[in-house]
Design a protein around this motif. Structure first.
Motif, PDB file in Angstrom:
ATOM      1  N   GLN A  80      14.266  23.487 -16.703  1.00  0.00           N
ATOM      2  CA  GLN A  80      15.496  24.339 -17.613  1.00  0.00           C
ATOM      3  C   GLN A  80      16.024  23.472 -18.597  1.00  0.00           C
ATOM      4  O   GLN A  80      16.483  22.455 -18.334  1.00  0.00           O
ATOM      5  CB  GLN A  80      16.427  24.583 -16.159  1.00  0.00           C
ATOM      6  CG  GLN A  80      16.370  25.410 -15.036  1.00  0.00           C
ATOM      7  CD  GLN A  80      15.734  26.903 -15.655  1.00  0.00           C
ATOM      8  OE1 GLN A  80      16.308  27.313 -16.576  1.00  0.00           O
ATOM      9  NE2 GLN A  80      15.155  27.622 -14.629  1.00  0.00           N
ATOM     10  N   ASN A  81      15.981  24.341 -19.533  1.00  0.00           N
ATOM     11  CA  ASN A  81      16.304  23.461 -20.922  1.00  0.00           C
ATOM     12  C   ASN A  81      17.683  22.847 -20.782  1.00  0.00           C
ATOM     13  O   ASN A  81      17.967  21.748 -21.426  1.00  0.00           O
ATOM     14  CB  ASN A  81      16.266  24.697 -22.092  1.00  0.00           C
ATOM     15  CG  ASN A  81      14.933  24.508 -22.846  1.00  0.00           C
ATOM     16  OD1 ASN A  81      14.757  23.716 -23.237  1.00  0.00           O
ATOM     17  ND2 ASN A  81      14.526  25.668 -23.383  1.00  0.00           N
ATOM     18  N   ILE A  82      18.778  23.718 -20.466  1.00  0.00           N
ATOM     19  CA  ILE A  82      19.886  22.972 -20.701  1.00  0.00           C
ATOM     20  C   ILE A  82      20.027  21.749 -19.497  1.00  0.00           C
ATOM     21  O   ILE A  82      20.769  20.917 -20.164  1.00  0.00           O
ATOM     22  CB  ILE A  82      20.974  23.983 -20.264  1.00  0.00           C
ATOM     23  CG1 ILE A  82      21.216  25.245 -21.300  1.00  0.00           C
ATOM     24  CG2 ILE A  82      22.511  23.545 -19.935  1.00  0.00           C
ATOM     25  CD1 ILE A  82      22.109  26.381 -20.890  1.00  0.00           C
ATOM     26  N   ALA A  83      19.562  21.864 -18.509  1.00  0.00           N
ATOM     27  CA  ALA A  83      19.531  20.787 -17.670  1.00  0.00           C
ATOM     28  C   ALA A  83      18.836  19.647 -18.502  1.00  0.00           C
ATOM     29  O   ALA A  83      19.307  18.588 -18.288  1.00  0.00           O
ATOM     30  CB  ALA A  83      19.055  21.079 -16.342  1.00  0.00           C
ATOM     31  N   ILE A  84      17.577  19.748 -19.005  1.00  0.00           N
ATOM     32  CA  ILE A  84      16.878  18.758 -19.655  1.00  0.00           C
ATOM     33  C   ILE A  84      17.782  18.124 -20.827  1.00  0.00           C
ATOM     34  O   ILE A  84      17.633  16.808 -20.878  1.00  0.00           O
ATOM     35  CB  ILE A  84      15.596  19.326 -20.100  1.00  0.00           C
ATOM     36  CG1 ILE A  84      14.920  19.529 -18.800  1.00  0.00           C
ATOM     37  CG2 ILE A  84      14.908  18.417 -21.025  1.00  0.00           C
ATOM     38  CD1 ILE A  84      13.395  20.267 -19.097  1.00  0.00           C
ATOM     39  N   LEU A  85      18.232  19.064 -21.552  1.00  0.00           N
ATOM     40  CA  LEU A  85      18.959  18.509 -22.885  1.00  0.00           C
ATOM     41  C   LEU A  85      20.422  17.943 -22.293  1.00  0.00           C
ATOM     42  O   LEU A  85      20.700  16.726 -23.016  1.00  0.00           O
ATOM     43  CB  LEU A  85      19.174  19.680 -23.675  1.00  0.00           C
ATOM     44  CG  LEU A  85      18.171  20.597 -24.277  1.00  0.00           C
ATOM     45  CD1 LEU A  85      18.614  21.961 -24.853  1.00  0.00           C
ATOM     46  CD2 LEU A  85      17.349  19.663 -25.184  1.00  0.00           C
ATOM     47  N   SER A  86      21.113  18.292 -21.491  1.00  0.00           N
ATOM     48  CA  SER A  86      22.287  17.494 -20.896  1.00  0.00           C
ATOM     49  C   SER A  86      21.697  16.278 -20.508  1.00  0.00           C
ATOM     50  O   SER A  86      22.490  15.182 -20.563  1.00  0.00           O
ATOM     51  CB  SER A  86      22.706  18.173 -19.971  1.00  0.00           C
ATOM     52  OG  SER A  86      23.394  19.632 -20.422  1.00  0.00           O
ATOM     53  N   TYR A  87      20.586  15.931 -19.566  1.00  0.00           N
ATOM     54  CA  TYR A  87      20.168  14.669 -18.883  1.00  0.00           C
ATOM     55  C   TYR A  87      19.733  13.999 -20.136  1.00  0.00           C
ATOM     56  O   TYR A  87      20.174  12.594 -20.144  1.00  0.00           O
ATOM     57  CB  TYR A  87      19.047  15.174 -18.239  1.00  0.00           C
ATOM     58  CG  TYR A  87      18.284  13.922 -17.683  1.00  0.00           C
ATOM     59  CD1 TYR A  87      18.794  12.949 -16.692  1.00  0.00           C
ATOM     60  CD2 TYR A  87      16.876  13.401 -18.060  1.00  0.00           C
ATOM     61  CE1 TYR A  87      18.196  11.999 -16.112  1.00  0.00           C
ATOM     62  CE2 TYR A  87      16.225  12.350 -17.604  1.00  0.00           C
ATOM     63  CZ  TYR A  87      17.090  11.462 -16.566  1.00  0.00           C
ATOM     64  OH  TYR A  87      16.119  10.697 -15.943  1.00  0.00           O
TER      65      TYR A  87
END
Length: 205
Positions: A61-68
């Motif tokens: 999931q993009n948003i999870a990856i970018l937040s991480y």
């Protein structure tokens, strides 16, 4: 750190983010057959990209990856600023691109089953989807009439919108009446990290 991506897909966004971070990583290209293989499904049961592997840790999931990635490397300012409010603005636009605008492309890329085999209905579905995409792009265009990026400075939200404008260009969807988007597209496309990710995926600017 390893990123699994489909060429030109939304996984280009975390690829750009990793280029901005500037730390060593491996970009692994997969195709649509590979992401449905048992080996890949063991990593990501959804059979989708992006997928980030950091040691034994797997994240989709993009948003999870970018937040991480933002939490790991705050100095990279992936969300455009260290201020709480501007990060929130970038997150809002990222969610807009990920949840609203991206979803509008689905009937174009994967026409509904009920329309398959009916050319006239397929045409109507694509036209309706194209109009919805343009309506959503008009919202971003209004923001970009007041500033050069979606936030104070370039962020992953801008990268996502850039990728979706690439899709529009590939589909021949004319957004020229939204006159601030073309300048935005060229501006983001000139960014060194964006160019590095495009080159790595074998894509033209």
């Amino acid at each position: 750190m390893k990123l699994y991506y489909l060429k030109g897909a939304c996984s280009l966004v975390p690829h750009i983010a990793l280029e901005w971070i500037g730390k060593p990583f491996e970009a692994v290209e997969v195709n649509r057959e590979q992401i449905k293989s048992p080996e890949y499904l063991a990593l990501n049961p959804q059979g989708a990209v992006p997928l980030l592997q950091d040691g034994d840790f797997l994240l989709s999931q993009n948003i999870a990856i970018l937040s991480y990635l933002d939490d790991l490397y705050p100095e990279a300012k992936l969300f455009g600023s260290a201020t709480v409010q501007d990060k929130a603005k970038a997150m809002k636009w990222l969610a807009f691109c990920n949840a609203d605008l991206h979803k509008a492309f689905v009937p174009v890329f994967r026409p509904p089953v009920y329309a398959q085999g009916n050319e006239e209905l397929l045409k109507q579905v694509r036209q309706a989807a194209g109009q919805q995409i343009l309506d959503l792009l008009a919202i971003a265009n209004d923001c970009l009439s007041k500033q050069i990026f979606l936030g104070e400075r370039i962020s992953v939200a801008d990268a996502y919108l850039y990728v979706e404008l690439r899709w529009c260009n590939a589909l021949g969807l004319d957004y020229s009446h939204l006159r601030h988007l073309d300048a935005f597209y060229r501006r983001v496309g000139e960014n060194a990290g964006v160019q590095a990710a495009l080159k790595a995926q074998g894509l033209s600017a």
